[in-house]
Write a protein that holds these residues in place. Structure first.
Motif, PDB file in Angstrom:
ATOM      1  N   PRO A  12      22.320   7.735  -7.883  1.00 56.70           N
ATOM      2  CA  PRO A  12      21.917   6.656  -6.980  1.00 56.70           C
ATOM      3  C   PRO A  12      21.778   5.302  -7.661  1.00 56.70           C
ATOM      4  O   PRO A  12      21.814   4.264  -6.995  1.00 56.70           O
ATOM      5  CB  PRO A  12      20.580   7.130  -6.413  1.00 56.70           C
ATOM      6  N   SER A  13      21.648   5.273  -8.984  1.00 56.99           N
ATOM      7  CA  SER A  13      21.500   3.983  -9.668  1.00 56.99           C
ATOM      8  C   SER A  13      22.844   3.302  -9.940  1.00 56.99           C
ATOM      9  O   SER A  13      22.888   2.133 -10.332  1.00 56.99           O
ATOM     10  CB  SER A  13      20.746   4.174 -10.988  1.00 56.99           C
ATOM     11  N   THR A  14      23.949   4.002  -9.718  1.00 59.21           N
ATOM     12  CA  THR A  14      25.276   3.419  -9.933  1.00 59.21           C
ATOM     13  C   THR A  14      25.573   2.437  -8.811  1.00 59.21           C
ATOM     14  O   THR A  14      25.484   2.771  -7.641  1.00 59.21           O
ATOM     15  CB  THR A  14      26.346   4.515  -9.988  1.00 59.21           C
ATOM     16  N   PRO A  16      27.810  -0.420  -6.488  1.00 64.34           N
ATOM     17  CA  PRO A  16      29.179  -0.531  -5.968  1.00 64.34           C
ATOM     18  C   PRO A  16      30.114  -1.266  -6.944  1.00 64.34           C
ATOM     19  O   PRO A  16      31.287  -0.929  -7.048  1.00 64.34           O
ATOM     20  CB  PRO A  16      29.007  -1.321  -4.669  1.00 64.34           C
ATOM     21  N   GLU A  17      29.580  -2.231  -7.653  1.00 63.19           N
ATOM     22  CA  GLU A  17      30.391  -2.955  -8.636  1.00 63.19           C
ATOM     23  C   GLU A  17      30.813  -2.032  -9.780  1.00 63.19           C
ATOM     24  O   GLU A  17      31.954  -2.116 -10.257  1.00 63.19           O
ATOM     25  CB  GLU A  17      29.607  -4.160  -9.188  1.00 63.19           C
ATOM     26  N   GLN A  18      29.923  -1.169 -10.200  1.00 62.31           N
ATOM     27  CA  GLN A  18      30.269  -0.214 -11.257  1.00 62.31           C
ATOM     28  C   GLN A  18      31.314   0.787 -10.769  1.00 62.31           C
ATOM     29  O   GLN A  18      32.228   1.148 -11.514  1.00 62.31           O
ATOM     30  CB  GLN A  18      29.024   0.510 -11.760  1.00 62.31           C
ATOM     31  N   LEU A  19      31.199   1.224  -9.520  1.00 60.22           N
ATOM     32  CA  LEU A  19      32.203   2.134  -8.961  1.00 60.22           C
ATOM     33  C   LEU A  19      33.571   1.455  -8.929  1.00 60.22           C
ATOM     34  O   LEU A  19      34.585   2.065  -9.292  1.00 60.22           O
ATOM     35  CB  LEU A  19      31.806   2.590  -7.557  1.00 60.22           C
ATOM     36  N   ARG A  87      27.518   9.031 -14.235  1.00 62.72           N
ATOM     37  CA  ARG A  87      28.226  10.221 -13.737  1.00 62.72           C
ATOM     38  C   ARG A  87      27.261  11.400 -13.659  1.00 62.72           C
ATOM     39  O   ARG A  87      26.528  11.682 -14.586  1.00 62.72           O
ATOM     40  CB  ARG A  87      29.371  10.577 -14.676  1.00 62.72           C
ATOM     41  N   VAL A  88      27.292  12.077 -12.514  1.00 57.20           N
ATOM     42  CA  VAL A  88      26.466  13.256 -12.281  1.00 57.20           C
ATOM     43  C   VAL A  88      27.311  14.527 -12.321  1.00 57.20           C
ATOM     44  O   VAL A  88      26.886  15.558 -12.821  1.00 57.20           O
ATOM     45  CB  VAL A  88      25.742  13.145 -10.915  1.00 57.20           C
TER      46      VAL A  88
END
Length: 97
Positions: A12-14, A16-19, A87-88
């Motif tokens: 949840p801490s990731t 949208p910019e990182q994705l 990454r999970v």
């Protein structure tokens, strides 16, 4: 030919910019890999994906090209970034056409 499909789930801490950066880094791999026929990456919009947000699809000429992909330094850089941004889980599928 070999198809290599990767689904990546982030915490949840990731952001949208990182994705989006993960997708960009996946796409940038194309010019640094040998034996690639096609490479696609994008953000998943399906609600049937068990929470996996990023998809990578690479079509390799053969198994040798797939085997060279794993230890490739550029691939390892992207893998490290993916872990860094939260990454999970990942699902990887390889199949021969």
């Amino acid at each position: 030919m070999i198809d290599h499909i990767v689904l990546v789930k982030f915490g949840p801490s990731t952001t949208p910019e990182q994705l989006a950066e993960v997708v960009s880094r996946f796409k940038a791999l194309r010019g640094h890999l040998t034996g690639v026929v096609d490479l696609q990456a994008g953000l998943n919009f399906s609600d049937k994906s068990q929470g996996h947000q990023v998809v990578l699809s690479v079509r390799f000429e053969n198994r040798a090209a797939l085997e060279a992909y794993g230890p490739n330094p550029r691939h390892q850089e992207v893998a490290a970034f993916i872990r860094e941004v939260g990454r999970v889980d990942s699902i990887v599928v390889d199949f021969e056409l």
